[in-house]
Design an enzyme around this catalytic site. Structure first.
Site, PDB file in Angstrom:
ATOM      1  N   LYS A   1       0.808  -1.226   0.000  1.00 34.21           N
ATOM      2  CA  LYS A   1       0.000   0.000   0.000  1.00 34.21           C
ATOM      3  C   LYS A   1       0.840   1.275   0.000  1.00 34.21           C
ATOM      4  O   LYS A   1       0.441   2.295  -0.527  1.00 34.21           O
ATOM      5  CB  LYS A   1      -0.956   0.003   1.189  1.00 34.21           C
ATOM      6  CG  LYS A   1      -2.077  -1.018   1.007  1.00 34.21           C
ATOM      7  CD  LYS A   1      -3.356  -0.586   1.672  1.00 34.21           C
ATOM      8  CE  LYS A   1      -4.504  -1.481   1.273  1.00 34.21           C
ATOM      9  NZ  LYS A   1      -4.372  -2.847   1.828  1.00 34.21           N
TER      10      LYS A   1
ATOM     11  N   GLU B   1      -9.546   7.076   3.992  1.00 31.57           N
ATOM     12  CA  GLU B   1     -10.454   6.151   4.651  1.00 31.57           C
ATOM     13  C   GLU B   1      -9.666   4.868   4.898  1.00 31.57           C
ATOM     14  O   GLU B   1      -8.700   4.592   4.196  1.00 31.57           O
ATOM     15  CB  GLU B   1     -11.663   5.860   3.764  1.00 31.57           C
ATOM     16  CG  GLU B   1     -11.462   4.747   2.724  1.00 31.57           C
ATOM     17  CD  GLU B   1     -10.398   5.037   1.667  1.00 31.57           C
ATOM     18  OE1 GLU B   1     -10.086   6.223   1.438  1.00 31.57           O
ATOM     19  OE2 GLU B   1      -9.867   4.074   1.086  1.00 31.57           O
TER      20      GLU B   1
ATOM     21  N   SER C   1       1.430  -9.840  -1.247  1.00 29.67           N
ATOM     22  CA  SER C   1       1.067  -8.441  -1.001  1.00 29.67           C
ATOM     23  C   SER C   1       1.387  -7.919   0.394  1.00 29.67           C
ATOM     24  O   SER C   1       1.634  -6.734   0.566  1.00 29.67           O
ATOM     25  CB  SER C   1      -0.423  -8.234  -1.293  1.00 29.67           C
ATOM     26  OG  SER C   1      -1.224  -9.088  -0.496  1.00 29.67           O
TER      27      SER C   1
HETATM   28  C1  PLP Z   1      -5.234  -3.880   1.512  1.00 31.95           C
HETATM   29  C2  PLP Z   1      -4.581  -5.159   1.201  1.00 31.95           C
HETATM   30  C3  PLP Z   1      -5.013  -5.985   0.130  1.00 31.95           C
HETATM   31  C4  PLP Z   1      -6.230  -5.679  -0.698  1.00 31.95           C
HETATM   32  O1  PLP Z   1      -6.176  -4.496  -1.410  1.00 31.95           O
HETATM   33  P1  PLP Z   1      -5.905  -4.449  -2.976  1.00 31.95           P
HETATM   34  O2  PLP Z   1      -6.177  -3.045  -3.342  1.00 31.95           O
HETATM   35  O3  PLP Z   1      -6.828  -5.419  -3.641  1.00 31.95           O
HETATM   36  O4  PLP Z   1      -4.483  -4.840  -3.186  1.00 31.95           O
HETATM   37  C5  PLP Z   1      -4.311  -7.143  -0.141  1.00 31.95           C
HETATM   38  N1  PLP Z   1      -3.239  -7.522   0.611  1.00 31.95           N
HETATM   39  C6  PLP Z   1      -2.802  -6.766   1.640  1.00 31.95           C
HETATM   40  C7  PLP Z   1      -1.644  -7.235   2.419  1.00 31.95           C
HETATM   41  C8  PLP Z   1      -3.455  -5.567   1.975  1.00 31.95           C
HETATM   42  O5  PLP Z   1      -3.024  -4.833   3.012  1.00 31.95           O
END
Ligand code: PLP
Length: 393
Positions: free
Chosen positions: A89, A111, A377
Site C-alpha cells: 500500500k 479512509e 502483497s
Molecule cells: C489492503 C490489502 C489488500 C487488498 O487491497 P488491494 O487493493 O486489492 O491490493 C491485499 N493484501 C494486503 C496485504 C493488503 O493490506
C-alpha cells in the site's frame, strides 16, 4: 487489446466519475494534472528515491523451492511483504503525497477498513510533515486496535464513522463528506484502484512498479521477463493491478485474480465480486458490485479485512469482462490453510489477504517448467489474532 483508461475515464463499460457536484473542481484539477506531474523528472526522482531508500525497493523476487516442489511448478514470490509498513500500500501513498504537495495541498484525508491503508497514509504524512485525518468505521476501530494506535503514534487523527454498519463503506462516505467541505486545502488519498477517475488509473500507475521490477528480476533469474502465470489477491485490486500492469498486453502471460469466497461463494457470506456482482455505481465509479436485485449494496464478508469489499476496481471489472484476467476464489478455510502452509514450507507468514493468492495454487495443474509469480502483497503480523483464533496449526 487496449487496457488503458480512455479520455472519459472508462475501461470498456466500467469506470467514469460519478461524484457530487461539489467535488467537480477537485477531481477536475486532479484529472487535468496527474499525468503531467507524474511525468516530471523531479517528481520521478523524488518518488524513485523514496521507493528505494524509504520503502526498501526493489523488493526481492524469491524462488520458493519447497512451495515449487509441492505444486509441481517453478514458483517465485514477489516480496511486497518486505515493504516498509508491511504491504504494497505504501507504494501508492508515497506517490499520492508527492502529488498532493505539487497540487498545493496542506492536508490529507483517507479512509481505512482494516487500517493498513490508514497506517500507510499516516506514515507518509509524518514523513512529509503534513496534517492527516483518517476516517475509520467505529466497528473497525474496535476490531483493529493496534492499527488505530499506530496511526495515533504517527500523529494522525483517527475519526470514527458512526453511520451505517460502521465499517469501510461508511468511513469512505465520511471522508467524501469531509472533502466536499474542505475542497481547496485537502487531498484525499484513496487506497486502492477504486473511486472516480483518475484515481483507478493513478493508483495502478503508482503500483505498477511491482510488475516493472518482476520483468527485470525474471530477466536476470530465468533469462526472459515473461512468467506463465501471475497470481494476486483482489480486494479493490491495487496489488493485482500493480503485478499485472506491465503484462497486460502480453496475452501469453496468464493473469489470475483471487477473490475472497468467505464461507463459500453461494453462502451469502462472501466477497466474490466477479462471481456474484452486477454493474452498479459505488464510491464514484461504475463497476461490478455485489447488490440486491433492486440495487442495494450487499454487505460483503471475508475473514480477511482487506478483501472485505463489495466491489472491485473498474479496470478489473473490464479485465474480467473481456477475459484477460481469470478470476478464481478461495474460502476462509482454504486461505487459512494456505497461510499456514506457506509459513511451514518457506518460513513466511503471509497476510490473510495474501494467503488467498497462495490458496489458488491448488486450483491449477502446473508442469515443472511453468513459471508462476505470486504477488506476496503483505505480511501476517497484523493478522496474528486471526491466526490464533483459527487455531489449527
Ligand atoms: C489492503 C490489502 C489488500 C487488498 O487491497 P488491494 O487493493 O486489492 O491490493 C491485499 N493484501 C494486503 C496485504 C493488503 O493490506
Amino acid at each position: 487489446m487496449n487496457f488503458q483508461v480512455n479520455k472519459q475515464g472508462y475501461y470498456g463499460r466500467f469506470g467514469g466519475a460519478y461524484i457530487p457536484e461539489m467535488l467537480y473542481p477537485n477531481i477536475e484539477d486532479l484529472r487535468e494534472r496527474y499525468l503531467a506531474i507524474m511525468n516530471e523528472p523531479e517528481f520521478q526522482k523524488e518518488f524513485q528515491e523514496l521507493l528505494q531508500h524509504y520503502v526498501g525497493r526493489p523488493t526481492p523476487l524469491y524462488r520458493a523451492k519447497r512451495l515449487s516442489e509441492k505444486y509441481n511448478a517453478t514458483i517465485f514470490l514477489k516480496r511486497e511483504d518486505l515493504c516498509h509498513t508491511g504491504a504494497h500500500k505504501i507504494n501508492n501513498t508515497i506517490g499520492q503525497i508527492l502529488l498532493a504537495k505539487r497540487l498545493g495541498k496542506q492536508k490529507i484525508i483517507a479512509e481505512t477498513g482494516a487500517g493498513q491503508h490508514g497506517v500507510a497514509t499516516a506514515t507518509v504524512c509524518a514523513l512529509m510533515g503534513m496534517e492527516c485525518i483518517v476516517y475509520m468505521g467505529q466497528l473497525d476501530m474496535d476490531r483493529q486496535r493496534p492499527n488505530v494506535e499506530r496511526m495515533r503514534i504517527l500523529g494522525t487523527t483517527v475519526v470514527p464513522a458512526m453511520s451505517g454498519n460502521k465499517t469501510l463503506k461508511d468511513a469512505t462516505n465520511e471522508a467524501m463528506r469531509h472533502w466536499i467541505n474542505h475542497p481547496t486545502d485537502t487531498h484525499y488519498i484513496i487506497g486502492s484502484v477504486v473511486g472516480p477517475h483518475p484515481y483507478p488509473d493513478m493508483v495502478a500507475r503508482f503500483q505498477s512498479v511491482i510488475s516493472m521490477e518482476i520483468r527485470n528480476q525474471l530477466q536476470t533469474e530465468v533469462g526472459n521477463p515473461y512468467p506463465d502465470y501471475i497470481i494476486a489477491c483482489v480486494g479493490g485490486g491495487s496489488n493485482a493491478a500493480g503485478a499485472f500492469y506491465h503484462y497486460l498486453q502480453e496475452e501469453h502471460v496468464a493473469l489470475v485474480g483471487v477473490e475472497a469466497a468467505g464461507k463459500g461463494v453461494d453462502s451469502g457470506e462472501s466477497a466474490a465480486t466477479t462471481a456474484l456482482g452486477k454493474p452498479g455505481v459505488l464510491h464514484g465509479s461504475k463497476t461490478l458490485l455485489m447488490q440486491t436485485p433492486d440495487g442495494q449494496v450487499i454487505e460483503p464478508y471475508s475473514i480477511s479485512a482487506g478483501l472485505d469489499y463489495p466491489g472491485i476496481g473498474p479496470l478489473h471489472a473490464h479485465l474480467f469482462d473481456v477475459g484477460r484476467v481469470q478470476f478464481v476464489s478461495a474460502t476462509d478455510d482454504e486461505a487459512m490453510e494456505a497461510g499456514i502452509e506457506l509459513s511451514r514450507l518457506e518460513g513466511i507468514i503471509p497476510a490473510i489477504e495474501t494467503a488467498h493468492a497462495i490458496a489458488a495454487l491448488s486450483k491449477f495443474e502446473f508442469t515443472p517448467d511453468d513459471i508462476v509469480v505470486i504477488n506476496l502483497s503483505g505480511r501476517g503480523d497484523k493478522d496474528l489474532e486471526t491466526y490464533i483464533r483459527w487455531g489449527k496449526y
